[in-house]
Design an enzyme around this catalytic site. Structure first.
Site, PDB file in Angstrom:
ATOM      1  N   ASP A   1       1.491   4.564   2.309  1.00  0.00           N
ATOM      2  CA  ASP A   1       0.895   5.341   3.553  1.00  0.00           C
ATOM      3  C   ASP A   1       1.458   6.567   3.842  1.00  0.00           C
ATOM      4  O   ASP A   1       2.434   7.025   3.235  1.00  0.00           O
ATOM      5  CB  ASP A   1       1.821   4.548   4.817  1.00  0.00           C
ATOM      6  CG  ASP A   1       1.624   3.148   4.814  1.00  0.00           C
ATOM      7  OD1 ASP A   1       0.657   2.723   5.157  1.00  0.00           O
ATOM      8  OD2 ASP A   1       2.569   2.322   4.239  1.00  0.00           O
TER       9      ASP A   1
ATOM     10  N   ASP B   1      -3.218   4.185   2.821  1.00  0.00           N
ATOM     11  CA  ASP B   1      -3.523   4.467   4.225  1.00  0.00           C
ATOM     12  C   ASP B   1      -3.416   5.874   4.671  1.00  0.00           C
ATOM     13  O   ASP B   1      -2.197   6.483   4.339  1.00  0.00           O
ATOM     14  CB  ASP B   1      -2.660   3.692   5.157  1.00  0.00           C
ATOM     15  CG  ASP B   1      -2.996   2.092   5.444  1.00  0.00           C
ATOM     16  OD1 ASP B   1      -4.236   1.968   4.698  1.00  0.00           O
ATOM     17  OD2 ASP B   1      -2.484   1.510   6.162  1.00  0.00           O
TER      18      ASP B   1
ATOM     19  N   ASP C   1       0.842  -1.177  -0.135  1.00  0.00           N
ATOM     20  CA  ASP C   1       0.117  -0.051   0.166  1.00  0.00           C
ATOM     21  C   ASP C   1       0.922   1.207   0.077  1.00  0.00           C
ATOM     22  O   ASP C   1       2.074   1.232  -0.041  1.00  0.00           O
ATOM     23  CB  ASP C   1      -0.909   0.017   1.182  1.00  0.00           C
ATOM     24  CG  ASP C   1      -0.151   0.083   2.380  1.00  0.00           C
ATOM     25  OD1 ASP C   1       1.135   0.318   2.404  1.00  0.00           O
ATOM     26  OD2 ASP C   1      -0.725   0.331   3.562  1.00  0.00           O
TER      27      ASP C   1
END
Ligand code: GTP
Ligand code: MN
Ligand code: MN
Length: 371
Positions: free
Chosen positions: A206, A295, A204
């Site tokens: 962040d 995120d 992902d």
């Protein structure tokens, strides 16, 4: 063969947060094996065993050269009997029978596939497996009720599984940065997680967002999410990025309101123009749409250093920092604060360096936190 008596054992400090762990790993065969057993334990809700394997792997990652002889491991911390048996098996036979049989087991394979769906944890996966669901097709055919996040997770399974490149992370930083700037001009955004530690790919991207004036970060998260949800397209240097938010679920809505954290997936099309070949991936000028997990964390400036430290990882490094704080210093560390249990007070810090100093640790820069 080297005579045992000539072998100099390695030495490393006990806690991962006392060690400098770069991305260079001289013992990848051994650490991959131990990480697989850790993953299997975690997927089976045996977190204690999982952590034990992760700690053992982290010790091997920190060694300056490849292990060739068991006697080099004498006196090293965190290497329990089980990990040592696996290492011995690999040094002697090239593979570990336990690792191989785990890798091939139907249960492990099914747990990996099912928990690879965004929003599916090991408990749900375990229940499905007991109902005879082992793969995505069986899940689709089963008529199981999926929540919104799980539906989107299933729909975008292949995208989410595909690693995010640094070029994609930078492009997404551009768009999230623009979103932040337009909802709160003075707010600041930093890339955290694995990319801050120097990794070239991640599962992902962040981000940590703050505002120089305490309190001005309140309400930023919902505005930011609305901006991103309004399907935007923007040109940044040579990158065209179009994104829309594809999933939000109830608990995340709660988290948005608390202004803390948001986990979402952006569906992005990243188009690199011709002249950007040197920085974009060389052979690709246009990519199809793909979903990328992002995120987002918003932190008040007073907690920023703690959030930055807490969201940079690695997960094991963070866990070890908290264990060090608790066991060695009588303090509680979180991604919000540091609390001194004996003095009964919070300790302020405005940089990561200050937090390490309060913990009595040598400062470890992000690229050496890859435990
Ligand atoms: P890749 O994403 O695979 O590159 O690895 P990563 O190191 O970036 O992992 P990840 O994005 O999962 O986590 C980054 C950091 O965020 C780690 O230090 C985690 O401990 C931390 N983190 C992840 N989820 C949470 C959460 O829900 N709460 C808090 N406080 N920290 C979290
Ligand atoms: Mn990450
Ligand atoms: Mn993350």
């Amino acid at each position: 063969a080297v005579n045992d008596s000539e072998v100099t054992p390695f030495t490393v400090p006990s806690y991962a947060c006392q060690r400098r762990s770069t991305l260079e790993n001289h013992n990848a065969v051994l650490t991959d094996a131990l990480s697989l057993l850790a993953e299997n334990a975690e997927l089976s809700d045996e977190d204690g065993r999982g952590v034990a394997f992760r700690r053992a792997a982290a010790v091997l990652k920190a060694l300056p050269s490849a292990v060739t002889n068991m006697s080099q491991l004498t006196g090293l911390p965190c290497l329990g009997g089980h990990s040592l048996r696996v290492i011995k098996d690999i040094l002697e036979n090239g593979t570990s029978s336990e690792v191989e049989s785990t890798k091939e087991s139907e249960r492990f394979k099914a747990l990996k596939v099912l928990t690879g769906i965004f929003g599916v944890g090991s408990k749900t996966a375990d229940r499905w497996i007991r109902e005879g669901i082992h793969n995505l097709q069986q899940l689709r055919d089963s008529g199981q009720t999926l929540n919104r996040a799980q539906q989107a997770g299933l729909e975008h399974y292949d995208d989410i599984k595909q690693p995010v490149s640094l070029a994609e992370a930078e492009a997404i930083r551009g768009i999230v940065g623009r979103a932040v700037a337009s909802v709160s001009p003075e707010a600041q955004i930093v890339l955290t997680g694995g990319f801050r530690r120097g990794k070239l790919t991640g599962h992902d991207v962040d981000f940590l967002i703050t505002h120089p004036e305490e309190g001005s970060e309140v309400g930023l998260m919902p505005k930011l999410v609305s901006w991103l949800e309004s399907r935007v397209s923007c040109h940044l240097q040579n990158v065209l990025l179009i994104c829309d938010v594809i999933f939000l679920c109830a608990f995340q809505q709660e988290r948005i309101k608390r202004c803390e954290i948001k986990l979402l997936a952006l569906r992005c099309r990243i188009t690199y123009s011709e002249q950007d070949e040197t920085t974009a991936s060389p052979s690709t000028t246009e990519r199809r749409w793909r979903a990328v997990r992002v995120d987002l964390v918003v932190s008040p400036i007073s907690q920023f250093a703690f959030a930055l430290l807490g969201w940079t990882g690695s997960k094991l490094f963070e866990r070890e920092l908290r264990r060090w704080a608790g066991h060695e210093k009588g303090m509680s560390l979180s991604s919000h604060a540091l609390y001194d249990n004996k003095q009964g007070r919070y300790i302020r810090a405005s940089s990561e360096e200050e937090i390490f100093a309060h913990l009595g640790l040598e400062f470890i820069p992000p690229n050496e936190r890859n435990a």
